[in-house]
Design a protein around this motif. Structure first.
Motif, PDB file in Angstrom:
ATOM      1  N   MET A 167     -35.120 -47.953  22.017  1.00 14.42           N
ATOM      2  CA  MET A 167     -35.711 -46.952  21.129  1.00 14.42           C
ATOM      3  C   MET A 167     -34.610 -46.370  20.262  1.00 14.42           C
ATOM      4  N   SER A 168     -34.871 -46.277  18.971  1.00 11.16           N
ATOM      5  CA  SER A 168     -33.878 -45.725  18.054  1.00 11.16           C
ATOM      6  C   SER A 168     -33.604 -44.264  18.408  1.00 11.16           C
ATOM      7  N   PRO A 169     -32.423 -43.750  18.041  1.00 11.90           N
ATOM      8  CA  PRO A 169     -32.134 -42.331  18.319  1.00 11.90           C
ATOM      9  C   PRO A 169     -33.193 -41.397  17.739  1.00 11.90           C
ATOM     10  N   GLU A 170     -33.721 -41.746  16.563  1.00 11.00           N
ATOM     11  CA  GLU A 170     -34.765 -40.909  15.964  1.00 11.00           C
ATOM     12  C   GLU A 170     -36.029 -40.908  16.822  1.00 11.00           C
ATOM     13  N   LEU A 171     -36.408 -42.090  17.340  1.00  9.84           N
ATOM     14  CA  LEU A 171     -37.609 -42.180  18.174  1.00  9.84           C
ATOM     15  C   LEU A 171     -37.393 -41.476  19.515  1.00  9.84           C
ATOM     16  N   VAL A 172     -36.184 -41.592  20.060  1.00 10.27           N
ATOM     17  CA  VAL A 172     -35.877 -40.879  21.312  1.00 10.27           C
ATOM     18  C   VAL A 172     -36.009 -39.380  21.100  1.00 10.27           C
ATOM     19  N   ASP A 173     -35.448 -38.895  19.989  1.00  9.08           N
ATOM     20  CA  ASP A 173     -35.527 -37.466  19.687  1.00  9.08           C
ATOM     21  C   ASP A 173     -36.977 -37.034  19.501  1.00  9.08           C
ATOM     22  N   GLN A 174     -37.747 -37.844  18.808  1.00  6.99           N
ATOM     23  CA  GLN A 174     -39.163 -37.536  18.604  1.00  6.99           C
ATOM     24  C   GLN A 174     -39.921 -37.503  19.933  1.00  6.99           C
ATOM     25  N   THR A 175     -39.625 -38.474  20.801  1.00  4.31           N
ATOM     26  CA  THR A 175     -40.287 -38.520  22.108  1.00  4.31           C
ATOM     27  C   THR A 175     -39.877 -37.330  22.972  1.00  4.31           C
ATOM     28  N   GLU A 176     -38.600 -36.978  22.912  1.00  5.78           N
ATOM     29  CA  GLU A 176     -38.144 -35.807  23.663  1.00  5.78           C
ATOM     30  C   GLU A 176     -38.862 -34.544  23.192  1.00  5.78           C
ATOM     31  N   ARG A 177     -39.067 -34.433  21.884  1.00  9.31           N
ATOM     32  CA  ARG A 177     -39.760 -33.257  21.364  1.00  9.31           C
ATOM     33  C   ARG A 177     -41.229 -33.247  21.821  1.00  9.31           C
ATOM     34  N   LYS A 178     -41.857 -34.432  21.835  1.00 18.49           N
ATOM     35  CA  LYS A 178     -43.225 -34.514  22.360  1.00 18.49           C
ATOM     36  C   LYS A 178     -43.260 -34.062  23.820  1.00 18.49           C
ATOM     37  N   TYR A 179     -42.276 -34.534  24.584  1.00 21.69           N
ATOM     38  CA  TYR A 179     -42.218 -34.164  26.004  1.00 21.69           C
ATOM     39  C   TYR A 179     -42.054 -32.651  26.155  1.00 21.69           C
ATOM     40  N   VAL A 180     -41.190 -32.066  25.335  1.00 24.00           N
ATOM     41  CA  VAL A 180     -40.961 -30.616  25.413  1.00 24.00           C
ATOM     42  C   VAL A 180     -42.247 -29.860  25.074  1.00 24.00           C
ATOM     43  N   VAL A 181     -43.001 -30.350  24.088  1.00 24.51           N
ATOM     44  CA  VAL A 181     -44.273 -29.707  23.726  1.00 24.51           C
ATOM     45  C   VAL A 181     -45.240 -29.746  24.913  1.00 24.51           C
ATOM     46  N   LYS A 182     -45.307 -30.900  25.595  1.00 27.77           N
ATOM     47  CA  LYS A 182     -46.202 -31.022  26.758  1.00 27.77           C
ATOM     48  C   LYS A 182     -45.746 -30.108  27.896  1.00 27.77           C
ATOM     49  N   VAL A 183     -44.440 -30.083  28.130  1.00 27.47           N
ATOM     50  CA  VAL A 183     -43.915 -29.208  29.186  1.00 27.47           C
ATOM     51  C   VAL A 183     -44.175 -27.746  28.835  1.00 27.47           C
ATOM     52  N   LYS A 184     -44.026 -27.420  27.556  1.00 29.37           N
ATOM     53  CA  LYS A 184     -44.257 -26.045  27.113  1.00 29.37           C
ATOM     54  C   LYS A 184     -45.696 -25.623  27.389  1.00 29.37           C
ATOM     55  N   ALA A 185     -46.642 -26.517  27.085  1.00 34.11           N
ATOM     56  CA  ALA A 185     -48.047 -26.208  27.356  1.00 34.11           C
ATOM     57  C   ALA A 185     -48.279 -25.997  28.852  1.00 34.11           C
ATOM     58  N   SER A 186     -47.633 -26.830  29.673  1.00 32.68           N
ATOM     59  CA  SER A 186     -47.780 -26.698  31.122  1.00 32.68           C
ATOM     60  C   SER A 186     -47.160 -25.392  31.619  1.00 32.68           C
ATOM     61  N   VAL A 187     -45.969 -25.087  31.098  1.00 26.48           N
ATOM     62  CA  VAL A 187     -45.290 -23.844  31.491  1.00 26.48           C
ATOM     63  C   VAL A 187     -46.119 -22.636  31.084  1.00 26.48           C
ATOM     64  N   LEU A 188     -46.650 -22.686  29.860  1.00 25.07           N
ATOM     65  CA  LEU A 188     -47.477 -21.572  29.383  1.00 25.07           C
ATOM     66  C   LEU A 188     -48.679 -21.361  30.291  1.00 25.07           C
ATOM     67  N   GLU A 189     -49.308 -22.459  30.681  1.00 30.22           N
ATOM     68  CA  GLU A 189     -50.473 -22.364  31.564  1.00 30.22           C
ATOM     69  C   GLU A 189     -50.091 -21.766  32.913  1.00 30.22           C
ATOM     70  N   TRP A 190     -48.974 -22.236  33.474  1.00 27.33           N
ATOM     71  CA  TRP A 190     -48.532 -21.729  34.770  1.00 27.33           C
ATOM     72  C   TRP A 190     -48.157 -20.246  34.677  1.00 27.33           C
ATOM     73  N   MET A 191     -47.473 -19.884  33.606  1.00 30.77           N
ATOM     74  CA  MET A 191     -47.055 -18.483  33.462  1.00 30.77           C
ATOM     75  C   MET A 191     -48.259 -17.565  33.295  1.00 30.77           C
TER      76      MET A 191
END
Length: 753
Positions: A384-408
């Motif tokens: 995966m290109s560095p740009e795609l890795v960064d994009q995927t990491e940001r997607k992952y952070v968005v999903k984790v953020k939604a989960s964290v928000l729900e838990w909080m």
């Protein structure tokens, strides 16, 4: 000396033609004279003159003899050369004469050669007819051979079938080539029609070859002979293609076949089709995990087969291991991009990132000991290109953020649900109130950051930043919930029953969060807490303290409303009751940790002081006599002393108390001579620069003995000495509002005239 006439006549023509000779002779004579003068410069040296003459004579004779010998040898060589040239000239003349005779003989025979041309044409036609006669048996047997070849193909006797096919193709191509060279293009269609069955045989053979190549990974393990046969046939065709392309005179139909390139294409399509179809897979976390595990296992096992078995079945220049490695790598790259186009959950995104950045290059996959060192994917670029890795990491952070928000949010709801229980909050081993909120929140954030650190530092930093942002937002929601709960409590102070205790637990929770947040990041160099988060923690603490002080104020207000009064002057127990309320709250405050406990104690003391002073300035009472002023001073001294002793006993140092303002105010009341009020007020406003004209005027009213002139003088003095608040000054009087004076022209209550 001039040259004589005789000497002039003796000058030879050679000297005139060669002036260099004369010059050389002169130089030689000069050198000889110089040498002689150097040798015979003394008389006694002349005795050896004879010896010198004899020696030089011998030397000259030797030189002359050598010159003669050399010249003689040159002359002999020139003579021999001239003789050879003379002989050669004679031979050239003889050859020239012979060639002339031959030319005339050929000219005489030119007419006879015309007859030979017809013989040559007949000879060529005879050769062609002879060739046709030779291939006639083969031409007549083409259909029979085609049928036999088809039977061989049906029986998978591929080498024999290919040999017969090559023979028929060679026959056809040879005929077509001859027609092409003679310009008989019109006859080519007839030949192609006669050999039309070859196309079907070619297609049938090719189909079997590509079926074999498509099953190559299985065949090299079970029956490598069939695969080797297919490769041999492909190589035969490649050599025929290369030969025809090198000749570049005539390319038969269907050439070049390019079967080696087709071999690579089929092999790549087989690999891609066998494993990489995103449409038929489960992209949820568990399903994707199984899919990636299967890919990992299959790719490693198949590359091992290629490395250990297939490499031995194909020529070295096929680079079959490199081709397969590149195919798997590129197919994986495309496959992962297809998967990422789906709406993946956080588990699936994490699995992809872990697989790409950790598993793929590990000893469990492409770095497997059975594949090294022949398989090396480091030069193929990242999956995966560095740009795609960064994009995927940001997607992952968005999903984790939604989960964290729900838990909080769930944690927040559970937290405030517990407030309405019929029991106090839980305590720690030191007796401080607390709840599970900080532990739940920090464990959740810590776990997400720890999981992210298993992938890359950049993902860890992204999740860390997200965690701080969400914690800040959570503190804001927690503060809003506190405010709402406080409003509900004001409506009915019995609900929640342990409102103060839970506020104290919230303060301890805030301290726990504040001390834990700096340990969220595993790297000690990156543990700086943002100012915005510190501000959120500070706002949370201030709001909880404010709500606690409001509770204290609600219990103190009924007592403060009784100040000042003549009943109070005569010895009321108002301040004792106030001390009891304060002491009760102080005991509650002791269930919070020391930094906040001292803050609450300090703010409580300031609140009590300001409420006491506010009560005095409500213009409820004016001293009617000097005796009443004395009683007021005594009461102020007793109350201030009692309150100071209370807060000192609770642990608040006297230097940190604001009750000193009550003692200073008492001095204004107790002053005997009103004329000295200007000096006393000047000292008072210097010590308490936030006091206003209205405050001083109200205090002067409380005395009851201040004339208008003295009042005017005091206020004029204050106007001449404006005060500036120091930096660390704690305001006392600026929070106290003085009632507006009654207007002298107000009418009595009733209808306006």
């Amino acid at each position: 000396m001039g040259m004589s006439a005789e000497d002039e006549r003796t000058v030879s023509p050679r000297d005139e033609e060669w002036p260099e000779v004369e010059k050389a002779e002169k130089l030689a004579r000069g050198a000889a004279l110089k040498w002689a003068s150097g040798v015979f410069y003394r008389p006694e040296k002349l005795e050896g003159l004879g010896q010198y003459r004899s020696r030089e004579t011998q030397r000259n004779s030797s030189i002359q003899s050598r010159l003669k010998s050399t010249i003689q040898s040159y002359l002999e060589g020139v003579s021999a050369g001239l003789e050879q040239l003379r002989s050669a000239a004679q031979e050239v003349q003889s050859v020239s004469q012979d060639l002339g005779a031959a030319r005339w003989a050929l000219l005489d025979s030119a007419d006879r050669f015309q007859g030979l041309q017809q013989m040559r044409a007949l000879m060529a036609e005879h050769v062609q007819l002879a060739s046709v006669v030779q291939v006639l048996p083969q031409l007549f047997s083409v259909h029979e051979v085609s049928s036999h070849t088809l039977q061989l193909l049906s029986g998978q006797q591929l080498l024999e079938a290919h040999a017969e096919l090559m023979m028929m193709e060679h026959l056809r191509d040879d005929i077509l080539s001859q027609l092409h060279l003679r310009g008989l293009s019109s006859a080519q269609a007839t030949v192609l029609s006669y050999f039309s069955g070859l196309q079907e045989l070619n297609e049938s053979l090719a189909k079997q070859l590509w079926d074999i190549v498509g099953s190559s990974l299985r065949l090299v393990r079970e029956d490598p002979v069939l695969f080797v046969t297919a490769v041999r046939i492909i190589e035969r065709e490649e050599k025929i293609d290369d030969t025809l392309l090198l000749e570049a005179t005539f390319l038969p139909p269907g050439r070049p076949k390019g079967w080696r390139q087709k071999f690579y294409q089929v092999l790549q399509e087989t690999i891609t089709g066998a494993h990489f179809h995103a449409a038929c897979m489960d992209t949820e976390g568990p399903g994707l995990a199984r899919h990636l595990a299967a890919l990992q296992k299959d790719i490693v096992s198949e590359l091992c087969v290629v490395k250990d078995l297939m490499v031995q079945c194909v020529p070295a220049h096929y680079n079959i291991l490199s081709v397969c490695t590149v195919t798997y790598h590129q197919a994986l790259t495309s496959h992962l991009q297809d998967i990422l186009r789906e709406d993946l959950d956080k588990q699936a995104l994490f699995l992809l990132l872990e697989w790409v950045l950790r598993v793929y290059h590990s000893p469990e996959m492409m770095g497997h000991p059975d594949l090294l060192p022949e398989v090396d994917v480091s030069a193929l670029g990242p999956l995966m290109s560095p740009e795609l890795v960064d994009q995927t990491e940001r997607k992952y952070v968005v999903k984790v953020k939604a989960s964290v928000l729900e838990w909080m949010q769930r944690t927040l709801e559970v937290e405030f649900k517990e407030w309405f229980r019929e029991e106090e909050p839980e305590t720690d081993h030191q007796g401080f109130f607390q709840s599970a909120l900080p532990v739940i929140v920090m464990q959740m954030l810590n776990e997400n950051i720890r999981v992210a650190s298993l992938i890359t530092d950049s993902l860890q930093q992204k999740v860390y930043n997200m965690a701080l942002e969400e914690l800040e937002a959570f503190l804001g929601r927690l503060r809003e919930a506190l405010v709402q709960c406080g409003k509900e409590h004001q409506k009915d102070r019995t609900i929640p029953k342990y409102y103060v205790s839970y506020l104290l637990a919230m303060l301890n929770n805030n301290l726990a969060l504040s001390s834990s947040v700096s340990f969220l990041h595993p790297d000690t160099a990156c543990r700086e807490v943002p100012m915005s988060l510190r501000a959120a923690l500070d706002r949370m603490q201030k709001k909880a303290c404010q709500l606690l002080l409001e509770e204290l104020l609600l219990d103190l207000q009924p007592l403060c409303l009784q100040l000042p009064s003549r009943k109070w002057l005569s010895g009321s127990q108002l301040v004792s009751s106030m001390c009891e309320v304060i002491d009760k709250y102080a005991k509650d405050f002791s269930r919070v940790r020391k930094p906040v406990f001292m803050l609450l104690l300090t703010e409580s003391e300031l609140l009590v002081t300001s409420q006491y002073l506010r009560a005095l300035m409500q213009k409820k009472m004016v001293c009617k006599s000097e005796e009443e002023r004395g009683q007021l001073c005594d009461r102020l001294l007793q109350d201030a002393t009692q309150l100071r002793e209370l807060f000192c006993g609770l642990g608040l140092d006297q230097s940190q108390q604001s009750l000193e303002a009550m003692f200073a105010l008492r001095e204004l009341i107790c002053l005997k001579d009103p004329a000295l009020l200007s000096l006393e007020v000047l000292g008072f406003i210097t010590k308490y620069p936030d006091v206003s004209d209205e405050h001083i005027s109200t205090l002067l009213d409380l005395r009851g003995d201040v004339s208008k002139e003295v009042r005017h003088m005091v206020l004029e003095m204050m106007a001449q000495h404006p005060q500036v608040l120091p930096e660390r000054y704690r305001p006392i009087f600026s929070t106290i509002l003085v009632p507006a004076p009654e207007l002298p022209f107000c009418l009595r209550k009733g209808k306006c005239a």
